[in-house]
Design an enzyme around this catalytic site. Structure first.
Site, PDB file in Angstrom:
ATOM      1  N   HIS A 111      -9.458   4.015  -0.373  1.00 22.70           N
ATOM      2  CA  HIS A 111      -9.087   5.328   0.161  1.00 22.70           C
ATOM      3  C   HIS A 111      -9.907   5.686   1.401  1.00 22.70           C
ATOM      4  CE1 HIS A 111      -7.034   7.037  -3.702  1.00 22.70           C
ATOM      5  NE2 HIS A 111      -6.531   5.879  -3.304  1.00 22.70           N
ATOM      6  N   SER A 150      -2.114   3.268  -1.479  1.00 24.91           N
ATOM      7  CA  SER A 150      -2.873   4.503  -1.286  1.00 24.91           C
ATOM      8  C   SER A 150      -3.774   4.421  -0.060  1.00 24.91           C
ATOM      9  CB  SER A 150      -3.693   4.820  -2.532  1.00 24.91           C
ATOM     10  OG  SER A 150      -4.524   3.721  -2.866  1.00 24.91           O
TER      11      SER A 150
END
Length: 495
Positions: free
Chosen positions: A426, A369
């Site tokens: 992230h 991610s």
């Protein structure tokens, strides 16, 4: 001949008289032609070229009708000019009779002029008798003009209806959805119809969602072509699959999926109570290279900055990442080039693992991610660097892409703080992707001074981020040492 047929069929006395007049006119024309032939072409008919002065048989014509009162019975010597004048007068009289009969049948009550006699000399003899012909022709032209006007009005109405239909269809076609994909090209969905149905509308929107999420499936499955304006060509399919199969994005997807399949077969899938992502136990990932701040700091296993990108906690985790990576990643790789895409992806993923080790040192982590967020962060600088290199027809698409990037960043930040989501990875990947893309794509800026200044600032920021983050992790991070003694996948040894 036509009037003779009607007379033979039993028409009235008027038609019979017309037939008789036609017969007389035919005889007169025959006489005239005989006289002309005798005077003009003597050699062709075998006559003597210079007849005797007392031989008047060639210039004497026996008329088949009764002569007027001024002439006695018998024959009368007539020349070719006299015969032509008689023919003209007879034609004028016949035309007058025909117009009178036509006017009588129509009941128009038109006035009739009288001729100048059955026989006269010169062309002017029949000029007065042509007036009824002109009047009748004018009446016929009036009827013809009315018919033409009606026909033209019908044609104009048909043209107006056709133009209205075409204009309405163009308006509907202008509202049709057209999806442009860098990999698969421009794809048009079925247009809006005048009698739009719910099934047609549902099919169009389902196809649109499929193109934006799974374009390879929609373009390759014939059952999904019903929602397209026309099926894709073999060349478009071949180009799309060639771009997809030779990309780094597809290669990473294959590696990530293969590793998870092997781990599930080797170690099994635990229940959802132990792993909500539908995969093996978490202790297995530590042996395969999950992010472990303690092992990186105390055991110097720095390769763990890279390996978490190819590991996923379960099938739900894998699908959520590879769907975005396979679609968006392939598109950006075609735009950027394979090398630039690989640098952005790897640097963003590694920096995300480093920031996660600083802010969440007590947890192990897996997933790509951070790298995917780096792709989203790098998309914005690429659009800005090529802002003035967009064609006029692509300005709307460029603005829409920039709006999409901004909306993705705005949604990504709050969603990163959801449970079981590594917010540090992230955000770290997003920032590193933007920084590395600025340094890579600054060369596309057209103004030289801006190009040099942008690239210099991006390189300085890139080095500062890596140096500062590593220094902070080494000097200030205190991961728990309990993570050094995690049980291996085969189980903890007996005490």
């Amino acid at each position: 001949r036509r009037r003779s047929a009607r007379a033979a069929a039993g028409d009235g006395p008027e038609e019979v008289a017309s037939v008789a007049a036609d017969s007389r006119l035919s005889e007169v024309m025959t006489c005239a032609l005989s006289a002309d032939s005798a005077n003009s072409f003597p050699a062709a008919v075998g006559k003597p070229a210079d007849p005797a002065p007392d031989d008047t048989s060639l210039r004497t014509i026996q008329l088949p009708h009764t002569p007027p009162e001024s002439e006695g019975p018998g024959t009368a010597p007539l020349g070719a000019d006299l015969l032509r004048a008689d023919l003209d007068a007879e034609l004028a009289r016949r035309l007058q009779q025909e117009e009178e009969q036509r006017a009588a049948r129509r009941g128009g009550g038109r006035g009739h002029g009288s001729g100048s006699g059955r026989r006269g000399r010169g062309r002017g003899a029949g000029s007065g008798s042509m007036m009824p012909t002109v009047v009748g022709a004018a009446a016929d032209m009036d009827d013809l003009e009315v018919a033409m006007a009606l026909q033209m009005e019908e044609v104009q109405q048909a043209n107006l209806e056709r133009d209205r239909t075409v204009r309405l269809q163009r308006q509907l076609d202008s509202r049709a959805l057209t999806v442009y994909d860098t990999v698969w090209g421009e794809v048009s969905l079925i247009g809006f119809a005048q009698d739009e149905t719910k099934s047609r509308r549902r099919l169009r929107w389902c196809t649109y969602l499929g193109l934006t999420s799974f374009p390879c499936c929609v373009m390759s499955c014939p059952c999904c072509w019903r929602g397209l304006a026309q099926p894709p060509t073999s060349r478009a399919l071949r180009n799309g699959w060639s771009r997809l199969l030779v990309s780094w994005s597809f290669l990473f997807v294959l590696v990530q999926t293969g590793i998870l399949v092997y781990m599930c077969f080797e170690y099994g899938v635990v229940g959802l109570s132990r792993n909500i992502m539908l995969g093996p136990g978490f202790v297995v990932f530590n042996d395969w290279g999950a992010k472990n701040a303690s092992l990186m700091l105390y055991e110097h296993e720095w390769w763990r900055l890279f390996t978490p990108m190819v590991l996923h906690a379960g099938w739900f985790h894998l699908l959520s990442n590879i769907l975005l990576q396979l679609h968006l990643g392939t598109v950006l790789e075609v735009l950027w080039g394979h090398t630039n895409w690989l640098l952005v992806y790897v640097l963003s993923g590694m920096f995300g693992s480093l920031t996660s080790s600083i802010f969440m040192p007590e947890k192990i982590g897996v997933g790509s991610s951070g790298a995917v967020c780096g792709l989203i962060g790098a998309w914005g600088p690429f659009i800005l660097a090529t802002w003035h290199q967009t064609l006029p027809n692509d300005v709307k698409a460029r603005n829409a892409q920039m709006q999409m990037v901004v909306a993705s960043v705005v949604l990504l930040v709050p969603l990163s703080f959801a449970p079981m989501v590594d917010a540090a990875a992230h955000i770290g990947g997003l920032l590193m992707g933007a920084t590395s893309a600025t340094a890579l794509f600054a060369g596309r800026i057209q103004t030289r001074s801006y190009r040099i200044a942008t690239r210099s600032a991006a390189v300085i920021l890139f080095v500062a981020m890596w140096a500062g983050t590593l220094a902070w992790f080494i000097d200030n991070a205190t991961p728990p040492k309990a993570l050094l003694n995690l049980c291996p996948a085969s189980g903890c040894p007996a005490p």
